[in-house]
Design a protein around this motif. Structure first.
Motif, PDB file in Angstrom:
ATOM      1  N   PRO A 163       0.956  -1.182  -0.010  1.00  0.00           N
ATOM      2  CA  PRO A 163      -0.074   0.056   0.047  1.00  0.00           C
ATOM      3  C   PRO A 163       0.791   1.272   0.081  1.00  0.00           C
ATOM      4  O   PRO A 163       1.953   1.268   0.526  1.00  0.00           O
ATOM      5  CB  PRO A 163      -0.868  -0.102   1.464  1.00  0.00           C
ATOM      6  CG  PRO A 163       0.052  -0.799   2.262  1.00  0.00           C
ATOM      7  CD  PRO A 163       0.584  -1.868   1.180  1.00  0.00           C
ATOM      8  N   THR A 164       0.487   2.380  -0.390  1.00  0.00           N
ATOM      9  CA  THR A 164       1.279   3.525  -0.460  1.00  0.00           C
ATOM     10  C   THR A 164       0.872   4.223   0.886  1.00  0.00           C
ATOM     11  O   THR A 164      -0.325   4.241   1.153  1.00  0.00           O
ATOM     12  CB  THR A 164       0.410   4.422  -1.744  1.00  0.00           C
ATOM     13  OG1 THR A 164       0.723   3.940  -2.978  1.00  0.00           O
ATOM     14  CG2 THR A 164       1.242   5.863  -1.876  1.00  0.00           C
ATOM     15  N   THR A 165       1.707   4.667   1.383  1.00  0.00           N
ATOM     16  CA  THR A 165       1.643   5.574   2.634  1.00  0.00           C
ATOM     17  C   THR A 165       1.530   7.247   2.349  1.00  0.00           C
ATOM     18  O   THR A 165       2.293   7.626   1.427  1.00  0.00           O
ATOM     19  CB  THR A 165       2.971   5.721   3.561  1.00  0.00           C
ATOM     20  OG1 THR A 165       2.978   4.092   4.033  1.00  0.00           O
ATOM     21  CG2 THR A 165       2.687   6.256   4.846  1.00  0.00           C
TER      22      THR A 165
ATOM     23  N   ALA B  79     -11.891   3.992 -10.308  1.00  0.00           N
ATOM     24  CA  ALA B  79     -11.524   4.562  -9.030  1.00  0.00           C
ATOM     25  C   ALA B  79     -12.219   5.990  -9.038  1.00  0.00           C
ATOM     26  O   ALA B  79     -12.479   6.478 -10.083  1.00  0.00           O
ATOM     27  CB  ALA B  79     -10.065   4.820  -8.787  1.00  0.00           C
TER      28      ALA B  79
ATOM     29  N   LEU C 106      -9.177  10.456  -1.712  1.00  0.00           N
ATOM     30  CA  LEU C 106      -8.358   9.722  -0.580  1.00  0.00           C
ATOM     31  C   LEU C 106      -9.003   9.281   0.681  1.00  0.00           C
ATOM     32  O   LEU C 106      -8.977   8.375   1.185  1.00  0.00           O
ATOM     33  CB  LEU C 106      -7.122  10.440  -0.723  1.00  0.00           C
ATOM     34  CG  LEU C 106      -5.998  10.500  -1.900  1.00  0.00           C
ATOM     35  CD1 LEU C 106      -4.682  11.353  -1.577  1.00  0.00           C
ATOM     36  CD2 LEU C 106      -5.431   9.111  -2.035  1.00  0.00           C
ATOM     37  N   GLU C 107      -9.281  10.689   0.902  1.00  0.00           N
ATOM     38  CA  GLU C 107     -10.074  10.536   2.573  1.00  0.00           C
ATOM     39  C   GLU C 107     -10.385  11.835   3.029  1.00  0.00           C
ATOM     40  O   GLU C 107     -10.131  12.917   2.183  1.00  0.00           O
ATOM     41  CB  GLU C 107      -8.690  10.051   3.388  1.00  0.00           C
ATOM     42  CG  GLU C 107      -8.988   9.817   4.800  1.00  0.00           C
ATOM     43  CD  GLU C 107      -8.829   8.390   5.215  1.00  0.00           C
ATOM     44  OE1 GLU C 107      -9.069   8.192   6.358  1.00  0.00           O
ATOM     45  OE2 GLU C 107      -8.571   7.516   4.613  1.00  0.00           O
TER      46      GLU C 107
ATOM     47  N   GLU D  67      -2.217  10.217   7.999  1.00  0.00           N
ATOM     48  CA  GLU D  67      -1.522   9.315   7.471  1.00  0.00           C
ATOM     49  C   GLU D  67      -2.292   8.480   6.827  1.00  0.00           C
ATOM     50  O   GLU D  67      -3.431   8.111   7.759  1.00  0.00           O
ATOM     51  CB  GLU D  67      -0.581   8.588   8.439  1.00  0.00           C
ATOM     52  CG  GLU D  67       0.230   7.690   8.017  1.00  0.00           C
ATOM     53  CD  GLU D  67       1.595   7.544   8.955  1.00  0.00           C
ATOM     54  OE1 GLU D  67       2.136   6.239   8.997  1.00  0.00           O
ATOM     55  OE2 GLU D  67       2.112   8.529   9.567  1.00  0.00           O
ATOM     56  N   ILE D  68      -2.273   8.165   5.605  1.00  0.00           N
ATOM     57  CA  ILE D  68      -3.411   7.321   4.962  1.00  0.00           C
ATOM     58  C   ILE D  68      -2.601   6.045   4.386  1.00  0.00           C
ATOM     59  O   ILE D  68      -1.524   6.547   3.831  1.00  0.00           O
ATOM     60  CB  ILE D  68      -4.344   7.985   3.753  1.00  0.00           C
ATOM     61  CG1 ILE D  68      -4.792   9.295   4.513  1.00  0.00           C
ATOM     62  CG2 ILE D  68      -5.127   7.343   3.271  1.00  0.00           C
ATOM     63  CD1 ILE D  68      -5.137  10.448   3.484  1.00  0.00           C
ATOM     64  N   TYR D  69      -3.156   4.921   4.249  1.00  0.00           N
ATOM     65  CA  TYR D  69      -2.555   4.000   3.797  1.00  0.00           C
ATOM     66  C   TYR D  69      -3.609   3.297   2.607  1.00  0.00           C
ATOM     67  O   TYR D  69      -4.789   2.959   3.092  1.00  0.00           O
ATOM     68  CB  TYR D  69      -2.331   2.683   4.879  1.00  0.00           C
ATOM     69  CG  TYR D  69      -1.444   2.920   5.838  1.00  0.00           C
ATOM     70  CD1 TYR D  69       0.136   3.044   5.475  1.00  0.00           C
ATOM     71  CD2 TYR D  69      -1.933   3.553   6.915  1.00  0.00           C
ATOM     72  CE1 TYR D  69       0.946   3.347   6.400  1.00  0.00           C
ATOM     73  CE2 TYR D  69      -0.757   4.261   8.029  1.00  0.00           C
ATOM     74  CZ  TYR D  69       0.380   3.988   7.610  1.00  0.00           C
ATOM     75  OH  TYR D  69       1.321   4.454   8.848  1.00  0.00           O
ATOM     76  N   LYS D  70      -3.126   3.422   1.420  1.00  0.00           N
ATOM     77  CA  LYS D  70      -4.170   3.070   0.324  1.00  0.00           C
ATOM     78  C   LYS D  70      -3.389   2.549  -0.670  1.00  0.00           C
ATOM     79  O   LYS D  70      -2.287   3.235  -1.122  1.00  0.00           O
ATOM     80  CB  LYS D  70      -5.248   4.469  -0.164  1.00  0.00           C
ATOM     81  CG  LYS D  70      -6.202   3.968  -0.758  1.00  0.00           C
ATOM     82  CD  LYS D  70      -7.292   5.316  -0.695  1.00  0.00           C
ATOM     83  CE  LYS D  70      -8.247   5.034  -1.377  1.00  0.00           C
ATOM     84  NZ  LYS D  70      -9.485   6.017  -1.391  1.00  0.00           N
ATOM     85  N   THR D  71      -4.015   1.762  -1.806  1.00  0.00           N
ATOM     86  CA  THR D  71      -3.418   1.579  -2.927  1.00  0.00           C
ATOM     87  C   THR D  71      -3.419   2.932  -4.042  1.00  0.00           C
ATOM     88  O   THR D  71      -4.523   2.989  -4.513  1.00  0.00           O
ATOM     89  CB  THR D  71      -4.095   0.300  -3.696  1.00  0.00           C
ATOM     90  OG1 THR D  71      -3.870  -0.743  -2.618  1.00  0.00           O
ATOM     91  CG2 THR D  71      -3.302  -0.078  -4.928  1.00  0.00           C
ATOM     92  N   ILE D  72      -2.349   3.424  -4.169  1.00  0.00           N
ATOM     93  CA  ILE D  72      -2.406   4.493  -5.238  1.00  0.00           C
ATOM     94  C   ILE D  72      -1.095   4.413  -6.071  1.00  0.00           C
ATOM     95  O   ILE D  72       0.298   4.421  -5.461  1.00  0.00           O
ATOM     96  CB  ILE D  72      -2.239   5.769  -4.351  1.00  0.00           C
ATOM     97  CG1 ILE D  72      -3.074   5.922  -3.439  1.00  0.00           C
ATOM     98  CG2 ILE D  72      -2.025   7.157  -5.243  1.00  0.00           C
ATOM     99  CD1 ILE D  72      -3.008   6.911  -2.265  1.00  0.00           C
TER     100      ILE D  72
END
Length: 133
Positions: free
Chosen positions: A33-35, A74, A78-79, A92-97
């Motif tokens: 995942p992307t941070t 998509a 993001l959030e 801080e977000i963790y997501k597939t980017i």
């Protein structure tokens, strides 16, 4: 056997009217995942949608970045981030980017919107996502 993954890093320098500023960094290793880490200031207090837009052109503020980036279904969202009463947001977000390949977000716009999703309204701060080393 040791796996050697490639680390890819990117950053968006965020600006806006009324002294709004900050940075949002993106980091991914291999297929993980992307941070996404951000530190922003000067924003209106409350919740705001953080959305990746199709174009990185910020010559007309956030307006020239539209529409939201929607690769393979998509939505670019993001959030929702929360800004304190002092105008500060850290997150801080963790997501597939994807930071490489056909659907990469490199060169795309990143916009902090006036309201949270699903009706985010106008942009209040913006930047272009670029590679960093």
């Amino acid at each position: 056997m040791i796996s050697h993954s490639t680390m890819v890093n990117a950053v968006a320098v965020i600006t806006g009217t009324n002294g709004r500023k900050g940075t949002v960094s993106f980091s991914v290793e291999g297929s993980g995942p992307t941070t996404v880490k951000g530190s922003l200031s000067g924003l209106p207090p409350g919740d705001h949608a953080l959305i990746i837009h199709t174009y990185g052109n910020i010559s007309n503020d956030w307006v020239s970045t539209v529409p939201p980036f929607k690769p393979a279904g998509a939505d670019g969202f993001l959030e929702n981030i929360t800004v304190t009463s002092e105008g500060i947001a850290t997150f801080e977000i963790y997501k597939t980017i994807p930071l490489s390949g056909t659907n990469s977000v490199i060169g795309r716009g990143l916009v902090v919107h006036a309201s949270p999703s699903p009706d985010p309204g106008d942009g209040v701060a913006w930047g272009t996502i670029g590679l960093s080393y």
